[in-house]
Design an enzyme around this catalytic site. Structure first.
Site, PDB file in Angstrom:
ATOM      1  N   CYS A  36     -24.057 -15.415 -12.335  1.00 27.06           N
ATOM      2  CA  CYS A  36     -23.848 -15.854 -13.732  1.00 27.06           C
ATOM      3  C   CYS A  36     -22.404 -15.730 -14.201  1.00 27.06           C
ATOM      4  O   CYS A  36     -22.062 -16.169 -15.295  1.00 27.06           O
ATOM      5  CB  CYS A  36     -24.763 -15.082 -14.674  1.00 27.06           C
ATOM      6  SG  CYS A  36     -24.271 -13.365 -14.912  1.00 27.06           S
TER       7      CYS A  36
ATOM      8  N   ALA B  84       0.803  -1.217   0.000  1.00 25.32           N
ATOM      9  CA  ALA B  84       0.000   0.000   0.000  1.00 25.32           C
ATOM     10  C   ALA B  84       0.842   1.275   0.000  1.00 25.32           C
ATOM     11  O   ALA B  84       0.438   2.293  -0.570  1.00 25.32           O
ATOM     12  CB  ALA B  84      -0.960  -0.025   1.186  1.00 25.32           C
TER      13      ALA B  84
ATOM     14  N   CYS C  67     -26.180  -7.499 -10.983  1.00 24.79           N
ATOM     15  CA  CYS C  67     -26.058  -7.848 -12.397  1.00 24.79           C
ATOM     16  C   CYS C  67     -27.438  -7.792 -13.056  1.00 24.79           C
ATOM     17  O   CYS C  67     -28.473  -7.831 -12.376  1.00 24.79           O
ATOM     18  CB  CYS C  67     -25.507  -9.274 -12.448  1.00 24.79           C
ATOM     19  SG  CYS C  67     -25.272  -9.947 -14.084  1.00 24.79           S
TER      20      CYS C  67
ATOM     21  N   HIS D 130      -3.630  -9.712  -4.384  1.00 22.96           N
ATOM     22  CA  HIS D 130      -4.916  -9.485  -3.712  1.00 22.96           C
ATOM     23  C   HIS D 130      -6.018  -9.037  -4.671  1.00 22.96           C
ATOM     24  O   HIS D 130      -7.033  -8.506  -4.237  1.00 22.96           O
ATOM     25  CB  HIS D 130      -4.742  -8.476  -2.567  1.00 22.96           C
ATOM     26  CG  HIS D 130      -3.882  -9.019  -1.454  1.00 22.96           C
ATOM     27  ND1 HIS D 130      -3.283  -8.220  -0.503  1.00 22.96           N
ATOM     28  CD2 HIS D 130      -3.535 -10.289  -1.146  1.00 22.96           C
ATOM     29  CE1 HIS D 130      -2.600  -8.986   0.338  1.00 22.96           C
ATOM     30  NE2 HIS D 130      -2.731 -10.240  -0.035  1.00 22.96           N
TER      31      HIS D 130
HETATM   32  P1  NAD Z   1       0.451  -1.539   5.202  1.00 22.93           P
HETATM   33  O1  NAD Z   1      -0.494  -0.405   5.366  1.00 22.93           O
HETATM   34  O2  NAD Z   1       0.460  -2.623   6.212  1.00 22.93           O
HETATM   35  O3  NAD Z   1       1.940  -0.965   5.171  1.00 22.93           O
HETATM   36  C1  NAD Z   1       2.297   0.096   4.337  1.00 22.93           C
HETATM   37  C2  NAD Z   1       3.748   0.454   4.647  1.00 22.93           C
HETATM   38  O4  NAD Z   1       4.169   1.408   3.699  1.00 22.93           O
HETATM   39  C3  NAD Z   1       3.953   1.067   6.031  1.00 22.93           C
HETATM   40  O5  NAD Z   1       4.978   0.361   6.711  1.00 22.93           O
HETATM   41  C4  NAD Z   1       4.387   2.515   5.731  1.00 22.93           C
HETATM   42  O6  NAD Z   1       5.405   2.966   6.601  1.00 22.93           O
HETATM   43  C5  NAD Z   1       4.925   2.409   4.336  1.00 22.93           C
HETATM   44  N1  NAD Z   1       4.746   3.607   3.533  1.00 22.93           N
HETATM   45  C6  NAD Z   1       3.637   4.396   3.430  1.00 22.93           C
HETATM   46  N2  NAD Z   1       3.842   5.348   2.519  1.00 22.93           N
HETATM   47  C7  NAD Z   1       5.108   5.176   2.046  1.00 22.93           C
HETATM   48  C8  NAD Z   1       5.890   5.847   1.091  1.00 22.93           C
HETATM   49  N3  NAD Z   1       5.431   6.909   0.414  1.00 22.93           N
HETATM   50  N4  NAD Z   1       7.149   5.403   0.859  1.00 22.93           N
HETATM   51  C9  NAD Z   1       7.651   4.333   1.540  1.00 22.93           C
HETATM   52  N5  NAD Z   1       6.944   3.651   2.451  1.00 22.93           N
HETATM   53  C10 NAD Z   1       5.678   4.066   2.693  1.00 22.93           C
HETATM   54  O7  NAD Z   1       0.270  -2.077   3.734  1.00 22.93           O
HETATM   55  P2  NAD Z   1       0.567  -3.525   3.121  1.00 22.93           P
HETATM   56  O8  NAD Z   1       1.804  -4.083   3.721  1.00 22.93           O
HETATM   57  O9  NAD Z   1       0.475  -3.371   1.661  1.00 22.93           O
HETATM   58  O10 NAD Z   1      -0.638  -4.426   3.630  1.00 22.93           O
HETATM   59  C11 NAD Z   1      -1.927  -3.912   3.621  1.00 22.93           C
HETATM   60  C12 NAD Z   1      -2.954  -4.618   2.778  1.00 22.93           C
HETATM   61  O11 NAD Z   1      -3.867  -3.624   2.403  1.00 22.93           O
HETATM   62  C13 NAD Z   1      -2.476  -5.188   1.494  1.00 22.93           C
HETATM   63  O12 NAD Z   1      -2.983  -6.459   1.470  1.00 22.93           O
HETATM   64  C14 NAD Z   1      -3.133  -4.377   0.393  1.00 22.93           C
HETATM   65  O13 NAD Z   1      -3.802  -5.253  -0.499  1.00 22.93           O
HETATM   66  C15 NAD Z   1      -4.208  -3.598   1.046  1.00 22.93           C
HETATM   67  N6  NAD Z   1      -4.296  -2.171   0.636  1.00 22.93           N
HETATM   68  C16 NAD Z   1      -4.136  -1.828  -0.674  1.00 22.93           C
HETATM   69  C17 NAD Z   1      -4.194  -0.500  -1.043  1.00 22.93           C
HETATM   70  C18 NAD Z   1      -3.978  -0.144  -2.492  1.00 22.93           C
HETATM   71  O14 NAD Z   1      -4.304  -0.930  -3.370  1.00 22.93           O
HETATM   72  N7  NAD Z   1      -3.419   1.050  -2.799  1.00 22.93           N
HETATM   73  C19 NAD Z   1      -4.429   0.503  -0.097  1.00 22.93           C
HETATM   74  C20 NAD Z   1      -4.634   0.103   1.238  1.00 22.93           C
HETATM   75  C21 NAD Z   1      -4.548  -1.238   1.589  1.00 22.93           C
END
Ligand code: NAD
Length: 239
Positions: A131, A21, A149, A120
């Site tokens: 369907c 994320a 749908c 994910h």
């Molecule tokens: P997480 O929120 O657990 O961790 C995100 C990490 O990124 C944190 O440790 C943070 O310090 C770091 N971070 C934030 N901004 C940053 C930047 N600009 N540069 C460097 N580091 C940065 O996220 P995760 O580990 O991906 O797990 C969360 C779950 O949530 C995943 O399964 C994901 O699918 C889902 N998710 C996805 C999205 C998306 O698609 N954008 C958004 C939110 C959550």
């Protein structure tokens, strides 16, 4: 330190990026676990975000699921940031073989990356549970309440909810990419969501780089650890 990253990237013949994320926060999409993240914000209901984003909640409280999903997980106006763009450049130059992502936002593809393994799923794919007809993101955005749908079935986003398994084909492809990589760049992930986070154990190459604002449990294993914003860091290393 940043030039050390540039050197590692220059020497890499099979680079894989594994991200989460934090890769998309600079595009305005909040992550889960840091200060402004979704977990700290709550849901506005008595349920926690992890409960609302679970399979059983989706089945039992479908309307509430979509209220939360639409207002907190969908960012249709977000655009790729310098991190996504740098990774797409690396693939175009033949140095990066895959992006393995936990994100569901589709921003790597929007930046031009082609081999993107979405552990994910994606908000851009949605399927009728009755369907099997496929829909884009608009079907979710424009629906009033629960998206349905033409056949009357509920349309479910193809995102992996808590209690659901990962797609074995995507998982296998990710393991294969990691096992054959000489360089792994892990970025913007707290490495706390399993089984996705455990995947990095499949990496057997020489250079493991972690780019994350906060420390992770894997910092001790890395060749290079950068507690920096990922957009600026990757853009400087991949001009
Ligand atoms: P997480 O929120 O657990 O961790 C995100 C990490 O990124 C944190 O440790 C943070 O310090 C770091 N971070 C934030 N901004 C940053 C930047 N600009 N540069 C460097 N580091 C940065 O996220 P995760 O580990 O991906 O797990 C969360 C779950 O949530 C995943 O399964 C994901 O699918 C889902 N998710 C996805 C999205 C998306 O698609 N954008 C958004 C939110 C959550």
């Amino acid at each position: 330190m940043a030039s050390e990253l540039a050197r590692i990237i220059q020497d890499g013949r099979r680079i894989v990026f594994f991200g989460g994320a934090g890769t998309s926060t600079e595009s305005g999409i909040p992550d889960f676990r840091s200060g402004g993240g979704l977990y700290r914000r709550g849901t506005g209901t008595r349920y926690r975000p992890e409960e609302v984003l679970s399979h059983s909640f989706f089945v039992r409280h479908t309307a509430e699921f979509f209220d939360y999903y639409r207002s907190h997980l969908l960012y249709p106006d977000a655009v790729p940031n310098p991190a996504h763009l740098a990774l797409a450049r690396l693939e175009q130059r033949g140095a990066l073989t895959a992006v393995v992502t936990q994100n569901i936002d589709g921003l790597h593809q929007a930046a031009g990356s082609r081999n993107v393994l979405e552990l994910h799923g994606s908000v851009h794919r949605n399927t009728c549970l009755r369907c099997g007809r496929g829909y884009g993101l608009d079907a979710i955005l424009t629906a009033d309440g629960v998206p349905t749908c033409a056949c009357g079935g509920v349309i479910k986003p193809d995102v992996v909810l808590y209690e659901e398994g990962l797609d074995p084909a995507v998982l296998d492809a990710a393991v294969d990419q990691l096992a054959r990589a000489d360089t792994l760049i892990v970025g913007g992930t707290s490495l706390s969501v399993y089984p996705a986070a455990g995947l990095i154990r499949s990496f057997a190459g020489d250079q493991l780089v972690l780019i994350n604002k906060e420390a992770t449990g894997y910092d001790g294993l890395a060749t290079l650890v950068l507690h920096e914003p990922i957009g600026r860091t990757l853009a400087a290393a991949v001009p």
